[in-house]
Design a protein around this motif. Structure first.
Motif, PDB file in Angstrom:
ATOM      1  N   HIS A  57      62.593  40.277 -85.218  1.00  0.00           N
ATOM      2  CA  HIS A  57      61.943  40.648 -86.463  1.00  0.00           C
ATOM      3  C   HIS A  57      62.074  42.141 -86.675  1.00  0.00           C
ATOM      4  N   ASN A  58      62.590  42.519 -87.817  1.00  0.00           N
ATOM      5  CA  ASN A  58      62.653  43.932 -88.175  1.00  0.00           C
ATOM      6  C   ASN A  58      61.346  44.287 -88.898  1.00  0.00           C
ATOM      7  N   HIS A  59      60.524  45.094 -88.250  1.00  0.00           N
ATOM      8  CA  HIS A  59      59.198  45.384 -88.803  1.00  0.00           C
ATOM      9  C   HIS A  59      59.268  46.157 -90.110  1.00  0.00           C
ATOM     10  N   GLU A  60      60.324  46.944 -90.266  1.00  0.00           N
ATOM     11  CA  GLU A  60      60.389  47.790 -91.463  1.00  0.00           C
ATOM     12  C   GLU A  60      60.800  46.990 -92.687  1.00  0.00           C
ATOM     13  N   THR A  61      61.728  46.075 -92.507  1.00  0.00           N
ATOM     14  CA  THR A  61      62.246  45.367 -93.680  1.00  0.00           C
ATOM     15  C   THR A  61      61.704  43.946 -93.788  1.00  0.00           C
ATOM     16  N   TRP A  62      60.906  43.546 -92.825  1.00  0.00           N
ATOM     17  CA  TRP A  62      60.359  42.181 -92.809  1.00  0.00           C
ATOM     18  C   TRP A  62      61.463  41.136 -92.785  1.00  0.00           C
ATOM     19  N   GLU A  63      62.546  41.478 -92.135  1.00  0.00           N
ATOM     20  CA  GLU A  63      63.599  40.486 -92.008  1.00  0.00           C
ATOM     21  C   GLU A  63      63.460  39.775 -90.674  1.00  0.00           C
ATOM     22  N   PHE A  64      63.816  38.511 -90.689  1.00  0.00           N
ATOM     23  CA  PHE A  64      63.638  37.697 -89.499  1.00  0.00           C
ATOM     24  C   PHE A  64      64.947  36.992 -89.164  1.00  0.00           C
ATOM     25  N   TYR A  65      65.358  37.109 -87.936  1.00  0.00           N
ATOM     26  CA  TYR A  65      66.585  36.460 -87.489  1.00  0.00           C
ATOM     27  C   TYR A  65      66.223  35.423 -86.439  1.00  0.00           C
ATOM     28  N   PRO A  66      66.566  34.189 -86.672  1.00  0.00           N
ATOM     29  CA  PRO A  66      66.197  33.153 -85.704  1.00  0.00           C
ATOM     30  C   PRO A  66      66.978  33.300 -84.398  1.00  0.00           C
ATOM     31  N   ARG A  67      66.457  32.653 -83.415  1.00  0.00           N
ATOM     32  CA  ARG A  67      67.079  32.637 -82.091  1.00  0.00           C
ATOM     33  C   ARG A  67      68.471  32.003 -82.182  1.00  0.00           C
ATOM     34  N   GLU A  68      69.399  32.498 -81.345  1.00  0.00           N
ATOM     35  CA  GLU A  68      70.738  31.920 -81.292  1.00  0.00           C
ATOM     36  C   GLU A  68      71.108  31.673 -79.835  1.00  0.00           C
ATOM     37  N   THR A  69      72.033  30.752 -79.646  1.00  0.00           N
ATOM     38  CA  THR A  69      72.538  30.542 -78.282  1.00  0.00           C
ATOM     39  C   THR A  69      74.055  30.642 -78.300  1.00  0.00           C
ATOM     40  N   ALA A  70      74.613  31.095 -77.190  1.00  0.00           N
ATOM     41  CA  ALA A  70      76.071  31.204 -77.074  1.00  0.00           C
ATOM     42  C   ALA A  70      76.481  30.719 -75.698  1.00  0.00           C
ATOM     43  N   VAL A  71      77.479  29.853 -75.662  1.00  0.00           N
ATOM     44  CA  VAL A  71      77.936  29.281 -74.398  1.00  0.00           C
ATOM     45  C   VAL A  71      79.430  29.549 -74.244  1.00  0.00           C
ATOM     46  N   TYR A  72      79.831  29.964 -73.046  1.00  0.00           N
ATOM     47  CA  TYR A  72      81.233  30.244 -72.765  1.00  0.00           C
ATOM     48  C   TYR A  72      81.677  29.406 -71.568  1.00  0.00           C
ATOM     49  N   TRP A  73      82.866  28.865 -71.645  1.00  0.00           N
ATOM     50  CA  TRP A  73      83.402  28.151 -70.490  1.00  0.00           C
ATOM     51  C   TRP A  73      84.923  28.103 -70.586  1.00  0.00           C
ATOM     52  N   SER A  74      85.527  27.607 -69.569  1.00  0.00           N
ATOM     53  CA  SER A  74      86.983  27.494 -69.572  1.00  0.00           C
ATOM     54  C   SER A  74      87.373  26.212 -68.872  1.00  0.00           C
ATOM     55  N   ASP A  75      88.477  25.619 -69.320  1.00  0.00           N
ATOM     56  CA  ASP A  75      88.987  24.434 -68.624  1.00  0.00           C
ATOM     57  C   ASP A  75      90.149  24.828 -67.706  1.00  0.00           C
ATOM     58  N   GLY A  76      90.300  26.136 -67.496  1.00  0.00           N
ATOM     59  CA  GLY A  76      91.378  26.601 -66.631  1.00  0.00           C
ATOM     60  C   GLY A  76      92.638  26.942 -67.404  1.00  0.00           C
ATOM     61  N   GLU A  77      92.668  26.584 -68.696  1.00  0.00           N
ATOM     62  CA  GLU A  77      93.815  26.941 -69.536  1.00  0.00           C
ATOM     63  C   GLU A  77      93.394  27.857 -70.671  1.00  0.00           C
ATOM     64  N   TYR A  78      92.311  27.493 -71.308  1.00  0.00           N
ATOM     65  CA  TYR A  78      91.795  28.264 -72.432  1.00  0.00           C
ATOM     66  C   TYR A  78      90.315  28.573 -72.192  1.00  0.00           C
ATOM     67  N   ALA A  79      89.818  29.568 -72.919  1.00  0.00           N
ATOM     68  CA  ALA A  79      88.384  29.862 -72.875  1.00  0.00           C
ATOM     69  C   ALA A  79      87.751  29.331 -74.161  1.00  0.00           C
ATOM     70  N   TYR A  80      86.504  28.925 -74.080  1.00  0.00           N
ATOM     71  CA  TYR A  80      85.813  28.353 -75.235  1.00  0.00           C
ATOM     72  C   TYR A  80      84.466  29.035 -75.442  1.00  0.00           C
ATOM     73  N   HIS A  81      84.078  29.094 -76.672  1.00  0.00           N
ATOM     74  CA  HIS A  81      82.823  29.752 -77.045  1.00  0.00           C
ATOM     75  C   HIS A  81      82.142  28.881 -78.094  1.00  0.00           C
ATOM     76  N   LEU A  82      80.933  28.489 -77.792  1.00  0.00           N
ATOM     77  CA  LEU A  82      80.155  27.688 -78.734  1.00  0.00           C
ATOM     78  C   LEU A  82      78.893  28.466 -79.048  1.00  0.00           C
TER      79      LEU A  82
END
Lengths: 184, 399
Positions: free
Chosen positions: B190-215
């Motif tokens: 939450h930005n107190h000055e502008t009253w803007e709110f950003y919801p929680r996010e999640t990021a997951v990284y993995w690899s299958d040994g050939e490529y990397a992935y990001h969700l």
């Protein structure tokens, strides 16, 4: 400590100015240099040189925006390293930035054109000021701050492809403008 | 001249232009004051209590091997505080040679086949360059998920993970099918000055040994669902069916057809000289400057006012920022001001359709003062009222 206080330290020739500058803007300058240079050693050297240049130039200069003042020094020092080939293997992201800028030149390079750096700088300033605000911002984020297309796209809520197309159009305009103004 | 000369010249660009580009646009969400207040208190409390420990855990100076066994994934995390961004450098150990570019497009088929996000979700893909990038977006609930596939040249690759100022990441590892996943959580902010709110996010990284992935997603993904997604990642022969343009994409750059009528203000104060008049087809930019370096910018465009208001939002976190709506002769004029800047935005309100423009466009105007605080909104309104039609702008063109 505020920017004004840090500038005051520079003017008082107090070496704490460097420490405070590092504390406040070290991370910012480091990330800018790191986007342009691959080697951590190059980045650290650029940072050291940034504080030295600042020490040598303040005074007489009194920066209006200290953060941008440092950014400009770091960026220009990084550019020098790239240009002189003294940087370790170029970062692939910066390769793309340079390749894109080369598109603004006929055939990539125009060796016969003798244009002073100051003239070119003024021309690019005029060009950028004539652009729609958002396109100018995109251009500077890419070619001043060397931000990746992904980062810019996320910041503006655009698709990466859209950013790419927009930048391409702006480069085409820049090329046409430089040609029309007799720089190419 | 070569590309380095241009790069150098850009290094000397006006401070005003740089300063403007420094402030990133802020994506605003509807205000939810109660939720914001609660989130603010919680975020503050959690940050104060956990920050030192988290810093120690999150910013290792050396690569840290997350797990052993199976396919290895190593992660370096670097924080760029000023850009509110983390860079995650991943290293993957593989016995097989790694492809230097994406040779096979792999997608999480589970999400596609099950219309996993929600009904009416949209898929938006960027595939023309760089990594494979897919985004699912449900407009009605503002939920989104992005999926990226990247190659791993020389065993290393990096991702940028944008965060919001003040947000601290937390990291954990999850093992699915002998694959180690690095799971980051970005708490709501939450930005107190502008009253803007950003919801929680999640990021997951993995690899299958050939490529990397990001969700990455705007909401928590249950582990069982995550496992299904990861397990479903498979090569698709033809990616074309999945590539769709988002017709409503991007509120920022909506270019209309070329302007057919041109206008300019006639009451420019004494001492100002026209420095720039540039015709960019759908957009004409005028700039006057005086000896003190104060500038007046006037632009007219075939656009939609909301695109300009979107741009305005990038200034909303400036100290002293204020915005109000004025009614001038029945017309809404947006007045924005902050230190040394005054800004008016308005439009003629007559929208037209054009086959090349995704939304109706109109004639929008933008009058910007940059210098000091001696100029009032009233002064700017006088300039606005002096805007008249010009038959031919070619005598004014500076480029």
């Amino acid at each position: 400590m505020t920017d004004e206080e840090i500038i005051g330290l520079f003017f008082a020739r107090n070496e704490r100015a460097i420490t405070e500058s590092q504390r406040r803007y070290g991370g910012y300058c480091r990330s800018l240099a790191a986007r342009m240079l691959r080697s951590p050693q190059d980045v650290e050297e650029v940072l050291s040189d940034t504080w030295l240049k600042a020490w040598q130039s303040i005074p007489p200069n009194r920066p209006q925006d200290l953060k941008l003042y440092f950014a400009r020094i770091s960026r220009n020092l990084s550019c020098n390293r790239l240009r002189e080939g003294t940087a370790a293997k170029r970062f692939c992201g910066m390769d793309a930035v340079l390749d894109e800028l080369a598109e603004c030149l006929p055939g990539g390079v125009s060796p016969e054109s003798e244009v002073s750096a100051a003239q070119l700088q003024e021309a690019i300033n005029r060009f950028l000021r004539s652009l729609p605000r958002a396109e100018c911002d995109l251009f500077l984020r890419r070619y001043f701050h060397a931000e990746s297309l992904e980062t810019i796209a996320r910041a503006y809520g655009l698709r990466k492809n859209t950013v790419s197309v927009k930048l391409h159009r702006t480069r085409e305009r820049l090329r046409a403008y430089l040609k029309k103004e007799g720089y190419l | 001249m070569n590309e380095f000369d241009i790069l150098d010249a850009i290094g000397g660009v006006d401070e005003a232009l740089l300063s403007r580009a420094e402030h990133r646009p802020v994506k605003k969400l509807p205000l939810r004051r109660f939720a914001i207040a609660v989130a603010a208190v919680m975020t503050l409390a959690v940050s104060v209590m956990a920050a030192p420990l988290l810093r120690e855990l999150l910013f290792p100076t050396e690569p840290v091997q997350i797990t052993e066994g199976g396919r290895h994934i190593y992660g370096d995390l670097y924080r760029d505080i000023d850009n509110d961004e983390y860079r995650i450098d991943l290293q993957v150990n593989s016995t097989a040679p790694l492809p230097a570019q994406i040779e096979e497009v792999r997608l999480p088929l589970y999400m596609i086949q099950n219309n996993w996000l929600v009904a009416y979700g949209e898929i938006d893909a960027v595939y023309s360059e760089g990594p494979v990038h897919f985004k699912w977006w449900d407009r009605s609930s503002s939920k989104w998920v992005t999926f990226e596939q990247k190659c791993i040249p020389e065993g290393r690759t990096s991702f940028s993970l944008e965060t919001y100022h003040g947000a601290e990441l937390s990291r954990e590892t999850v093992t699915i099918d002998n694959m180690e996943l690095i799971y980051y959580t970005i708490p709501s902010y939450h930005n107190h000055e502008t009253w803007e709110f950003y919801p929680r996010e999640t990021a997951v990284y993995w690899s299958d040994g050939e490529y990397a992935y990001h969700l990455q997603s705007s909401f928590d993904i249950a582990l069982e669902e995550l496992a299904r997604i990861v397990q479903s990642v498979a090569t698709v022969e033809d990616v074309t069916p999945y590539l769709k343009d988002d017709p409503n994409n991007n509120g920022l750059f909506i270019e209309g057809p070329p302007l057919d009528v041109h206008r300019m203000p006639t009451a420019i104060p004494a001492g100002f000289e026209l420095k720039v008049c540039a015709d960019n087809d759908w957009h004409v930019q005028w700039i006057w400057e005086n000896d003190l370096g104060h500038t007046i910018w006037f632009s007219e465009a075939h656009s939609h006012l909301y695109t300009d208001l979107f741009t305005v939002e990038q200034y909303s976190n400036h100290p002293g920022y204020s915005q109000e709506e004025l009614q001038i002769d029945g017309q809404t004029v947006y007045s924005i001001q902050f230190s040394g800047r005054r800004w008016l935005l308005w439009e003629d309100g007559n929208y037209c359709d054009h086959p090349d423009v995704p939304i109706p466009y109109g004639h929008t105007y933008d009058l910007w003062w940059e210098g000091d605080d001696t100029v009032t909104t009233g002064d700017l309104l006088k300039i606005m009222e002096s805007v008249v039609e010009v038959e031919d702008i070619s005598p004014y063109l500076t480029q």
